[in-house]
Design a protein around this motif. Structure first.
Motif, short mmCIF file in Angstrom:
data_model
loop_
_atom_site.label_atom_id
_atom_site.label_comp_id
_atom_site.label_asym_id
_atom_site.label_seq_id
_atom_site.Cartn_x
_atom_site.Cartn_y
_atom_site.Cartn_z
N THR A 152 -49.89 28.29 -56.03
CA THR A 152 -48.87 28.42 -57.09
C THR A 152 -48.68 27.11 -57.86
OG1 THR A 152 -47.18 28.01 -55.41
CG2 THR A 152 -47.64 30.30 -55.95
N TRP A 154 -46.34 24.42 -60.74
CA TRP A 154 -45.08 23.67 -60.67
C TRP A 154 -44.02 24.13 -61.66
CZ3 TRP A 154 -44.70 22.03 -65.56
CH2 TRP A 154 -45.87 21.70 -66.26
N ASN A 155 -44.37 25.01 -62.59
CA ASN A 155 -43.43 25.25 -63.70
C ASN A 155 -42.28 26.21 -63.36
OD1 ASN A 155 -45.32 27.28 -63.53
ND2 ASN A 155 -45.28 27.71 -65.72
N GLN A 160 -42.85 31.81 -58.86
CA GLN A 160 -44.27 32.13 -58.68
C GLN A 160 -44.59 32.41 -57.22
OE1 GLN A 160 -46.03 32.61 -61.21
NE2 GLN A 160 -45.17 31.40 -62.88
N LYS A 178 -50.06 27.77 -50.65
CA LYS A 178 -50.16 26.36 -51.05
C LYS A 178 -49.43 26.20 -52.37
CE LYS A 178 -52.47 23.72 -53.62
NZ LYS A 178 -51.44 22.72 -53.93
N GLU A 181 -48.42 20.65 -55.45
CA GLU A 181 -48.04 19.38 -54.82
C GLU A 181 -47.03 18.61 -55.67
OE1 GLU A 181 -50.85 20.41 -56.07
OE2 GLU A 181 -52.25 18.80 -56.59
N THR A 230 -51.99 31.11 -59.53
CA THR A 230 -51.37 30.93 -60.84
C THR A 230 -51.50 29.47 -61.16
OG1 THR A 230 -49.83 32.75 -60.58
CG2 THR A 230 -49.21 31.06 -62.16
N GLY A 231 -52.06 29.17 -62.32
CA GLY A 231 -52.24 27.77 -62.68
C GLY A 231 -53.07 27.65 -63.94
N SER A 232 -53.69 26.53 -64.08
CA SER A 232 -54.47 26.26 -65.29
C SER A 232 -55.80 27.02 -65.27
CB SER A 232 -54.76 24.76 -65.37
OG SER A 232 -55.47 24.37 -64.22
N ALA A 235 -58.29 25.23 -62.89
CA ALA A 235 -58.15 25.52 -61.46
C ALA A 235 -58.55 26.97 -61.16
CB ALA A 235 -56.73 25.25 -60.99
N GLU A 253 -53.67 34.25 -62.58
CA GLU A 253 -52.68 34.23 -63.67
C GLU A 253 -52.79 32.85 -64.29
OE1 GLU A 253 -51.10 36.83 -64.46
OE2 GLU A 253 -50.96 38.05 -62.66
N LEU A 254 -53.37 32.76 -65.48
CA LEU A 254 -53.71 31.44 -66.01
C LEU A 254 -52.93 31.13 -67.29
CD1 LEU A 254 -57.50 31.74 -65.11
CD2 LEU A 254 -55.64 30.85 -63.71
N CYS A 287 -46.09 30.01 -69.05
CA CYS A 287 -47.42 30.42 -69.52
C CYS A 287 -47.33 31.47 -70.61
CB CYS A 287 -48.22 30.93 -68.34
SG CYS A 287 -47.22 31.98 -67.32
N GLU A 387 -53.12 25.44 -75.24
CA GLU A 387 -51.82 25.56 -74.59
C GLU A 387 -51.21 24.16 -74.49
OE1 GLU A 387 -51.69 26.61 -70.36
OE2 GLU A 387 -50.26 28.16 -70.93
N PHE A 389 -47.73 23.59 -73.35
CA PHE A 389 -46.87 23.61 -72.17
C PHE A 389 -45.75 22.57 -72.30
CE2 PHE A 389 -46.94 24.92 -67.52
CZ PHE A 389 -47.07 26.26 -67.81
N PHE A 452 -47.40 42.18 -65.19
CA PHE A 452 -47.56 40.90 -65.87
C PHE A 452 -48.93 40.32 -65.56
CE2 PHE A 452 -47.15 36.24 -65.91
CZ PHE A 452 -46.72 36.04 -67.21
P1 NAD Z 1 -52.93 23.54 -61.94
O1 NAD Z 1 -54.04 24.40 -62.25
O2 NAD Z 1 -53.14 22.07 -62.01
O3 NAD Z 1 -52.37 23.82 -60.50
C1 NAD Z 1 -52.00 25.12 -60.08
C2 NAD Z 1 -52.21 25.20 -58.60
O4 NAD Z 1 -53.62 25.18 -58.36
C3 NAD Z 1 -51.63 24.02 -57.82
O5 NAD Z 1 -51.13 24.46 -56.59
C4 NAD Z 1 -52.84 23.13 -57.63
O6 NAD Z 1 -52.73 22.28 -56.51
C5 NAD Z 1 -53.91 24.17 -57.43
N1 NAD Z 1 -55.27 23.67 -57.72
C6 NAD Z 1 -55.64 22.74 -58.60
N2 NAD Z 1 -56.98 22.55 -58.53
C7 NAD Z 1 -57.46 23.40 -57.59
C8 NAD Z 1 -58.76 23.68 -57.06
N3 NAD Z 1 -59.84 23.04 -57.47
N4 NAD Z 1 -58.86 24.64 -56.10
C9 NAD Z 1 -57.78 25.30 -55.66
N5 NAD Z 1 -56.53 25.06 -56.10
C10 NAD Z 1 -56.37 24.13 -57.07
O7 NAD Z 1 -51.79 24.05 -62.90
P2 NAD Z 1 -50.33 23.50 -63.05
O8 NAD Z 1 -50.49 22.27 -63.89
O9 NAD Z 1 -49.63 23.42 -61.74
O10 NAD Z 1 -49.63 24.68 -63.85
C11 NAD Z 1 -49.66 24.75 -65.20
C12 NAD Z 1 -50.67 25.77 -65.65
O11 NAD Z 1 -50.45 27.02 -65.01
C13 NAD Z 1 -50.59 26.04 -67.11
O12 NAD Z 1 -51.88 26.02 -67.66
C14 NAD Z 1 -50.00 27.44 -67.22
O13 NAD Z 1 -50.34 28.15 -68.33
C15 NAD Z 1 -50.43 28.08 -65.98
N6 NAD Z 1 -49.48 29.10 -65.56
C16 NAD Z 1 -49.84 30.42 -65.68
C17 NAD Z 1 -48.97 31.41 -65.33
C18 NAD Z 1 -49.34 32.86 -65.43
O14 NAD Z 1 -48.72 33.67 -64.80
N7 NAD Z 1 -50.34 33.22 -66.18
C19 NAD Z 1 -47.73 31.08 -64.83
C20 NAD Z 1 -47.40 29.75 -64.71
C21 NAD Z 1 -48.30 28.76 -65.06
#
Ligand code: NAD
Length: 491
Positions: A152, A154-155, A160, A178, A181, A230-232, A235, A253-254, A287, A387, A389, A452
């Protein structure tokens, strides 16, 4: 009020595995920084792949029992988790505000209650969802997929987490979580809460640490059946690559760059302020934030004036103050990213309507970005494509409705979208032409049952409600369930 982490740093350095707190295999820690003060407020465990192995083994051992419990007994535990979230809502809100800068009002009004809603929805679904149906002579069974790795961001940290953990355990899966961090403290409170709710050991496990170590180990783990991240986009793609060798299910979910089309007949006096506030909610760190406001060219001046008046009236400041609407950006890297993108907008020649580079006046510390509105933005500009953010809105003019739809779809993303019109038929027709997983007509209330997730590079899979639950289920057909019929050749 202080949170338990500023009082007891020891608590934050542990992992929650197999129903108890335990030390990680590695003594190294990661700092958690309060974005309002830039001070370290806690240290968390820097988990390793050995910790992931331990958590996965616990989840695997617990799966046999948990997957065969009745829906009713799983609903009871989810009900207890929901109850405890509401009971502990203040400490959860304070912790969220501390770890990622949410204004205390928004943490109380949105981050915590909406997170609790995912748990309530999962509990309620268990009284109606049919895990077995019969089709002709064949039974279709929906069974828990197994051990799930949940990663998950940080936002919306707690929101999440519950959007994944609640449906997963409702489905009968066991999980290893996880959290980010950068904002892991609410996750630690959640682990304690799950423990106090009486979830059996091993059903829920928490391993803190970095994405490249803990997250990557989870994605590649041969004994994890599914990963939900959920993340970038970066990732999300890395997780899919690492997961490919074990052919596990991956849901992502990106990112997003959601459009908000104001049709010519919209009520601009209402739609523009709502659109601005919606784009800037959670300091723009959502996001699905509608960050591209697409408006009729001949109304540009009116939209700019309304948007500037709304943005300039927003109180940005100390998240602990009751008056604050927007706190700081959640972390330094994100603050710098927002500054880079504002600079790009200025260089590309977009018209700066309000806000701009630098911190909010009066703050030398803390990642306080200025609510910024650009107008006369061209859809090809970086600020319209990438994006950001952060609290940065792009106003893009159109001449025809067809052009408005084309601009809305001119993105690699497809997560959210908005349409504003006083004519529902018109709004529905435009909504159906937008390539996105969720379209909001005239800023409706949040619907926790609405699926969603994203089209295109916004991801794969859906969360929330029934669709969210089904992501964690396998499908089994038992043919001949109603008695044997004549045998036919098969492949
Ligand atoms: P991030 O991708 O840096 O981190 C997200 C999670 O992935 C964290 O827990 C991180 O530790 C983990 N991660 C990072 N690299 C990884 C790897 N190589 N393998 C496995 N796990 C890894 O994203 P962020 O900066 O925490 O969040 C912001 C991003 O998340 C934005 O781009 C945003 O659009 C997206 N987001 C999407 C949604 C959605 O539902 N679509 C919701 C919230 C945030």
């Amino acid at each position: 009020m202080t949170t338990q982490f500023s009082n007891n740093p020891q608590t934050s350095r542990q992992l929650y595995i197999n129903g108890g707190w335990s030390a990680p295999s590695n003594a190294a820690t990661l700092p958690v920084i309060n974005p309002a003060t830039e001070e370290i407020v806690a240290e968390i465990a820097q988990g390793t792949s050995a910790d992931v192995d331990r958590a996965v083994a616990a989840a695997r051992a617990a799966f046999a029992g948990w997957s065969t419990t009745s829906a009713q007994s799983r609903a009871l535990v989810l009900g207890k988790i929901h109850e405890l979230m509401l009971e502990r809502k203040e400490v959860l809100a304070q912790t969220l505000s501390l770890e990622m800068g949410a204004s205390i009002n928004s943490a109380r009004a949105m981050q915590v209650p909406l997170a609790a809603e995912h748990v309530r929805v999962a509990r309620d679904l268990l009284s109606t969802y049919r895990f077995q149906t019969v089709q002709g002579g064949t039974a279709i069974e929906r069974e828990p997929i197994g051990v799930c790795g949940l990663i998950t961001p940080w936002n919306w940290p707690l929101y999440q987490i519950t959007a994944k953990v609640a449906p997963a355990i409702a489905a009968g899966c066991t999980v290893v979580l996880k959290p980010s961090e950068l904002s892991p403290l609410s996750a630690l409170l959640f682990a304690q809460l799950v423990h106090d709710a009486g979830l059996p050991p091993g059903v829920f496990n928490l391993v803190n640490g970095s994405g490249h170590e803990v997250g990557a180990a989870m994605a590649a783990h041969p004994d994890i059946d599914m990963i939900s991240i959920t993340g970038s986009n970066r990732a999300g793609a890395l997780v899919a690559q690492a997961a490919a060798h074990t052919v596990k299910r991956v849901t992502q979910e990106l990112g997003g760059k959601s459009p908000n089309i104001l049709l010519p007949d919209a009520d601009f006096a209402k739609a523009v302020p709502l659109g601005v506030m919606s784009a800037f909610r959670n300091v723009g760190q959502s996001c699905s934030a509608p960050t591209r406001m697409i408006v009729p060219k001949d109304r540009l001046a009116q939209v700019e004036a309304l948007a500037a008046a709304t943005a300039n009236a927003i109180i940005v400041g100390d998240p602990r103050s009751e008056d604050t609407v927007l706190g700081p950006i959640a972390n330094e890297a994100q603050f710098n990213r927002v500054q880079t993108m504002i600079e790009a907008g200025l260089k590309e020649g977009a018209k700066l309507v309000c806000g701009g580079l630098g911190r909010v006046q009066g703050y030398e510390k803390g990642f306080y970005a200025r609510p910024t509105v650009f107008s006369d933005v061209d859809s090809a500009m970086r600020i319209a494509q990438e994006e950001i953010f952060g609290p940065v809105l792009c106003i893009i003019p159109y001449e025809t409705v067809d052009e408005a739809v084309a601009i809305a779809n001119d993105t690699v993303y497809g997560l959210g979208a908005h349409v504003q019109s006083q004519n529902l038929d018109l709004a529905r027709a435009v909504a159906s032409r937008i390539r996105a997983g969720q379209v909001h007509v005239n800023h409706p209330a949040w619907d926790p049952m609405a699926p969603f997730g994203g089209y295109k590079r916004s991801g794969n899979g859906r969360e929330y409600g029934v669709y969210g639950l089904e992501e964690y289920l396998e499908t089994k057909a038992i043919i001949g369930f109603c008695g044997a019929s004549e045998s036919t050749p098969h492949t």
